[in-house]
Design a protein around this motif. Structure first.
Motif, short mmCIF file in Angstrom:
data_model
loop_
_atom_site.label_atom_id
_atom_site.label_comp_id
_atom_site.label_asym_id
_atom_site.label_seq_id
_atom_site.Cartn_x
_atom_site.Cartn_y
_atom_site.Cartn_z
N GLU A 81 -5.15 20.13 9.29
CA GLU A 81 -6.48 19.52 9.16
C GLU A 81 -6.52 18.56 7.96
OE1 GLU A 81 -11.04 20.85 7.97
OE2 GLU A 81 -9.49 22.39 8.33
N VAL A 82 -7.07 17.39 8.14
CA VAL A 82 -7.27 16.43 7.04
C VAL A 82 -8.57 16.79 6.33
CG1 VAL A 82 -7.66 14.01 6.42
CG2 VAL A 82 -6.03 14.59 8.26
N LYS A 83 -8.44 17.26 5.09
CA LYS A 83 -9.63 17.70 4.33
C LYS A 83 -10.35 16.53 3.64
CE LYS A 83 -8.47 22.47 3.26
NZ LYS A 83 -8.34 23.46 2.17
N LYS A 84 -9.53 15.58 3.12
CA LYS A 84 -10.13 14.50 2.35
C LYS A 84 -9.20 13.29 2.35
CE LYS A 84 -10.67 15.18 -2.14
NZ LYS A 84 -11.18 15.57 -3.47
N VAL A 85 -9.77 12.11 2.23
CA VAL A 85 -8.98 10.89 2.09
C VAL A 85 -9.39 10.21 0.77
CG1 VAL A 85 -8.48 8.60 3.02
CG2 VAL A 85 -8.77 10.54 4.58
N ILE A 86 -8.40 9.98 -0.09
CA ILE A 86 -8.66 9.28 -1.37
C ILE A 86 -8.07 7.88 -1.26
CG2 ILE A 86 -8.22 9.27 -3.86
CD1 ILE A 86 -7.84 12.37 -3.59
N PHE A 87 -8.94 6.88 -1.43
CA PHE A 87 -8.50 5.50 -1.27
C PHE A 87 -8.71 4.73 -2.57
CE2 PHE A 87 -9.57 1.05 0.06
CZ PHE A 87 -8.31 0.69 0.52
N SER B 259 -9.85 -2.57 4.16
CA SER B 259 -10.90 -1.60 3.88
C SER B 259 -10.34 -0.18 3.97
CB SER B 259 -12.05 -1.75 4.88
OG SER B 259 -11.61 -1.34 6.18
N GLU B 260 -11.12 0.81 3.49
CA GLU B 260 -10.69 2.21 3.55
C GLU B 260 -10.53 2.67 5.01
OE1 GLU B 260 -12.12 6.69 2.16
OE2 GLU B 260 -13.13 4.91 1.31
N ARG B 261 -11.50 2.27 5.86
CA ARG B 261 -11.44 2.66 7.27
C ARG B 261 -10.17 2.12 7.93
NH1 ARG B 261 -12.42 0.20 11.79
NH2 ARG B 261 -13.30 -1.62 10.75
N ALA C 119 -8.47 1.01 -3.73
CA ALA C 119 -8.35 -0.33 -3.14
C ALA C 119 -7.17 -1.10 -3.69
CB ALA C 119 -9.64 -1.11 -3.38
N GLU C 120 -6.45 -1.73 -2.77
CA GLU C 120 -5.32 -2.61 -3.09
C GLU C 120 -4.10 -1.85 -3.65
OE1 GLU C 120 -5.75 -6.44 -2.90
OE2 GLU C 120 -7.21 -5.51 -1.58
N LYS C 121 -4.19 -0.47 -3.71
CA LYS C 121 -3.08 0.26 -4.32
C LYS C 121 -2.54 1.40 -3.45
CE LYS C 121 -4.04 -0.78 -9.15
NZ LYS C 121 -4.34 -0.24 -10.49
N LEU C 122 -3.39 2.37 -3.12
CA LEU C 122 -2.85 3.54 -2.41
C LEU C 122 -3.91 4.24 -1.57
CD1 LEU C 122 -3.78 6.47 -3.80
CD2 LEU C 122 -2.28 5.69 -5.61
N ILE C 123 -3.40 5.08 -0.62
CA ILE C 123 -4.26 5.98 0.13
C ILE C 123 -3.58 7.35 0.11
CG2 ILE C 123 -3.19 5.36 2.36
CD1 ILE C 123 -6.01 5.83 3.59
N ASN C 124 -4.36 8.38 -0.20
CA ASN C 124 -3.83 9.74 -0.31
C ASN C 124 -4.55 10.64 0.71
OD1 ASN C 124 -2.61 12.11 -1.15
ND2 ASN C 124 -3.98 12.37 -2.93
N ILE C 125 -3.78 11.19 1.66
CA ILE C 125 -4.32 12.10 2.67
C ILE C 125 -4.16 13.53 2.15
CG2 ILE C 125 -4.22 12.85 5.08
CD1 ILE C 125 -4.89 9.90 4.81
N VAL C 126 -5.27 14.21 1.98
CA VAL C 126 -5.23 15.61 1.50
C VAL C 126 -5.37 16.52 2.72
CG1 VAL C 126 -6.29 17.34 0.01
CG2 VAL C 126 -6.28 14.92 -0.67
N ILE C 127 -4.34 17.39 2.92
CA ILE C 127 -4.35 18.30 4.09
C ILE C 127 -4.33 19.74 3.63
CG2 ILE C 127 -3.29 16.63 5.65
CD1 ILE C 127 -0.61 18.06 5.18
N LEU D 115 0.85 -1.19 0.00
CA LEU D 115 0.00 0.00 0.00
C LEU D 115 0.88 1.25 0.00
CD1 LEU D 115 -3.02 0.95 0.24
CD2 LEU D 115 -2.55 1.28 2.68
N ILE D 116 0.65 2.10 -0.97
CA ILE D 116 1.41 3.36 -1.07
C ILE D 116 0.65 4.44 -0.29
CG2 ILE D 116 2.19 5.18 -2.65
CD1 ILE D 116 2.42 2.94 -4.79
N ILE D 117 1.37 5.16 0.56
CA ILE D 117 0.77 6.24 1.34
C ILE D 117 1.25 7.58 0.79
CG2 ILE D 117 0.62 7.32 3.63
CD1 ILE D 117 1.07 4.53 4.82
N GLN D 118 0.30 8.42 0.41
CA GLN D 118 0.62 9.74 -0.12
C GLN D 118 0.03 10.83 0.78
OE1 GLN D 118 -1.16 9.72 -4.01
NE2 GLN D 118 0.65 8.80 -4.98
#
Length: 807
Positions: free
Chosen positions: A791-797, A769-771, A799-807, A750-753
């Motif tokens: 502040e975390v504005k949005k989370v883009i998930f 899961s996303e949660r 599945a099976e590849k990456l999660i991107n935290i938008v701040i 899982l790539i974390i951005q």
């Protein structure tokens, strides 16, 4: 460790397969393992004509590829028929014999022996028990029988026609045997000649040959070529009454909407009325013109460029069928006698060829369909009619219907259909072919040879070279020619023309079903069991030759109750040619031919087989590469070494098993799609994986890999299988199935951005899961330092590849 020696092991296994009669198909037999609905599989390659040059690498490409499919289907449980034989009669062998000063029968025997040796050296799994030879009297007895049935039904007839004449081969050619104006076999420019010939009425089957393509699994380009060659056109036949005569000129047109734009009628030089219509002052000029035009082939005349089309005025006129206007009658070389009755209504404003002709000879150009600028070019599209009396204002489509009805009312025309396809010129004035089973009797006419007297055997003669006359060399053999008429017992003569080299190949696939039957063409139950051919692979160059001819003959045999269904082949595929390393066609004159014998001797048959499958997409032309051959040789060396090393390991790791099932899936999905190059690439990738995970690769994995590789490289896999302790052949193994479950990983990367930039990479459980991914990400120290108090504005998930935290 014992080294890999292909020259030694390949001969051993070829002998083993032959002794065990390993690849013989059994009539009506159930396979060794149930194969569901695909129990019977008839796979076929176009059988070769045994030329003196022997097998070339182009043959090897298609033969190796289909052999891999055949071997896999057998292992999957199918009862497979994969036969081979020789297309031995005809021009190729005769030309070779003339060139080398030997008799065709001697050349045939010698060339077959060489071909057979070469095919066996490749380890191809043919059923040699069904081998056939079209030059064997036991075989061509039934070729002659088919001809007699065609004659009996009125589909074989004799006619005096303009034919394509090859001055080099000294024989007549069918239209399909003329390529770009040249003889298909020798390349010499083709001439035109009037000659009496035997014809087959293939035109009687034109509609069925088109309509039944819809039900077949043929490439679209194959279907299109056959449909275009048959050339079905819907149109109208219109009659132009000849001035001061009771006769008229019949013309076929698909554009009757342009009838009011006719400014001349142009006849082909061969048209029966051409010389009769010439007036006194034009006679010599027209006679000379016709003689010159007849020398050109149809191909030359159809391809005439702008300005090179020529013609001559006859001096006569005909009347427009609806206006009564007088129209000049010309003769033009761009009009072909074989299509549309050999006459065209010339509409210069709306036909490009007519436009060029009218401009050259100053003939009038009358616009009758609006939409273009006829001062510059002909307007050939549909449009709205003008200058067409009561039909003005109609669209072309509507005008076609109404003008045709008007002609029918006046009995000067009718709706009709025309075909480009011509009846098949079936006789040849050469020696090496099947004798025609016919007798000419002055009292009885043409009499068929009684079936009990078949075959009419080809006599052995020393002077077999073409005579260059209208007769074959057989005409000089008086003892053979002179015979008693079977009907009246009076003096008679045999037909001395022979059949073309297509005669024996029209039905050869049927004989494979029952090759030793002396009582009938083949047993009906065997034909019903094996036919149609499930998969037929061959060259695109045969699309309008053998492929079309054999479909016609098979349909005829179906009509008389011999063939069990309407079509002979369910599926057709074609392969690309193998070019030389310089990108040109392989040719002796270029000195760039690759002999497969040399490759087998140096690298082994498995290397040649694998390379030809790996070299590129199967349906495309690919240039030969010696570097590519060496690369494949190294790949097989690696397979040999790693198989022996890893066989010492007891078990395989999960990653290894997953990679193996992935390879299994790839082959199962891509083999019938003929994606051989990507399959071989998959094997290479897996072998590299084995090399890097050597400790985790057990004997179980190596054994399954060898089973998967065996259809492609049969010799090396048989040898390694034996070395791993197996007594039975590897080809007795059941084809492996892959497991979807095994393809799934327990963990994923899982790539974390953060704001789209990679900040961490972690291993997590598959299916997270996303949660869960969000909770895990936010606990990571490398992530916390970027978040701090933001502040975390949005989370883009994804599945099976990456999660991107938008701040």
């Amino acid at each position: 460790m014992e080294s890999y020696n292909p020259q030694e092991i390949e001969k051993k296994w070829q002998q083993y397969w032959e002794e065990k009669k390993f690849f013989q198909a059994e009539d009506f037999s159930l396979p060794r393992r149930q194969a569901g609905k695909d129990q019977k599989q008839y796979l076929l390659l176009e059988f070769p004509y045994p030329s003196g040059d022997g097998l070339h690498v182009g043959h090897c490409r298609s033969y190796s590829a289909l052999d891999a499919i055949v071997r896999q289907k057998r292992m999957a449980g199918a009862n497979v028929l994969f036969p081979i034989g020789w297309d031995a009669f005809g021009l190729p062998t005769e030309n070779y014999a003339i060139k080398h000063g030997v008799h065709p029968s001697v050349a045939t025997e010698k060339n077959i022996a060489n071909f057979k040796r070469q095919l066996k050296s490749l380890g191809l799994s043919f059923d040699w028990s069904r081998e056939i030879n079209t030059a064997d009297p036991k075989y061509y007895k039934w070729t002659q029988w088919i001809f007699l049935k065609l004659f009996e039904k009125g589909l074989a007839y004799q006619a005096e026609i303009p034919i394509n004449w090859c001055p080099a081969c000294k024989i007549g050619l069918a239209n399909e045997e003329v390529v770009a104006g040249n003889c298909e076999r020798c390349g010499a420019p083709v001439q035109r000649k009037i000659q009496k010939q035997w014809m087959l009425k293939i035109t009687a089957y034109a509609d069925r040959l088109i309509d039944d393509l819809e039900k077949l699994d043929f490439p679209e380009r194959v279907k299109s070529q056959q449909i275009n060659w048959i050339g079905k056109s819907f149109g109208a036949e219109v009659n132009f009454p000849i001035t001061d005569s009771q006769s008229s000129i019949s013309v076929f047109t698909t554009r009757i909407d342009t009838l009011f734009g006719v400014t001349a009628v142009v006849l082909a030089p061969e048209h029966p009325l051409a010389e009769k219509l010439v007036t006194g002052e034009n006679k010599e000029k027209v006679k000379s013109y016709i003689a010159e035009a007849k020398k050109k082939s149809d191909f030359e005349r159809e391809k005439l460029e702008k300005g090179s089309k020529s013609g001559v005025f006859t001096g006569s006129f005909c009347k427009h069928p609806l206006t009564g206007e007088e129209i000049p009658i010309w003769i033009g070389d761009y009009v072909i006698s074989a299509y549309g009755g050999g006459a065209v209504m010339m509409v210069p404003a709306h036909d490009k060829r007519d436009y060029d002709f009218a401009k050259k000879y100053g003939l009038s150009i009358k616009e009758v369909v609006s939409g273009g600028d006829i001062s510059k070019n002909a307007f050939v599209d549909y449009g709205v009619l003008i200058n067409s009396e009561k039909f003005n204002g109609l669209k072309s489509e509507e005008a076609i219907e109404k003008i045709t009805k008007e002609l029918e009312k006046k009995k000067l025309g009718k709706k009709t259909i025309q075909y480009k396809l011509r009846d098949w010129v079936f006789s040849r004035q050469h020696y090496w072919g099947e004798p025609m089973p016919l007798i000419h009797c002055e009292k009885c006419g043409i009499v068929p040879v009684p079936e009990k007297d078949l075959p009419v055997e080809l006599p052995y003669i020393e002077k077999y070279q073409p005579t260059g006359t209208s007769e074959s060399p057989l005409s000089a053999i008086s003892d053979w020619v002179n015979i008693k008429c079977p009907k009246c017992v009076g003096p008679a003569k045999r037909e001395t023309d022979t059949m073309p080299n297509w005669a024996g190949s029209n039905w050869y696939f049927m004989r494979y079903c029952d090759p030793n039957n002396n009582k009938e063409l083949a047993d009906s139950k065997k034909l019903k069991y094996w036919l149609p051919v499930d998969w037929y692979n061959g060259g695109m160059e045969h699309t309008t030759l053998h492929l079309l001819y054999s479909r016609f003959i098979y349909k005829f045999l179906f009509d008389i109750g011999v063939a069990p269904q309407k079509e002979p082949y369910q599926k057709r595929t074609s392969h690309g040619i193998v070019l030389a390393a310089d990108g040109r066609k392989m040719s002796k004159s270029f000195g760039n031919i690759v002999n497969p014998d040399d490759i087998v001797k140096k690298y082994g048959a498995d290397t040649l087989r694998i390379y030809e499958m790996f070299m590129g997409p199967f349906d495309q032309a690919i240039a030969w590469s010696e570097d590519g051959v060496r690369g494949v040789s190294r790949f097989l060396e690696k397979v040999w070494k790693k198989s022996l090393v890893c066989a010492e390991n007891k078990t395989s790791g999960q990653d290894v098993l997953r990679a193996l099932h992935k390879l299994n899936k790839k082959i199962n999905e891509e083999l019938d799609l003929m994606k051989f190059n990507t399959i071989i690439a998959g094997f290479m990738e897996f072998t590299n994986f084995v090399q890097s995970h050597q400790e985790g690769v057990g004997k179980d994995t190596i054994e399954k890999m060898l089973v998967l590789l065996s259809p492609f490289a049969p010799h090396i896999t048989e040898e390694l299988w034996q070395k791993l302790g197996h007594r039975e052949s590897i080809f007795m193994e059941k084809w492996p199935e892959f497991s979807e479950k095994m393809l799934k990983k327990d963990t994923i990367t899982l790539i974390i951005q953060i704001n789209g930039r990679v900040r961490d990479i972690i291993e997590v459980k598959a299916g997270i899961s996303e949660r869960e991914a969000k909770e895990l990400t936010l606990t990571r120290e490398r992530v916390k330092k970027y978040l701090s108090d933001k502040e975390v504005k949005k989370v883009i998930f994804v599945a099976e590849k990456l999660i991107n935290i938008v701040i």
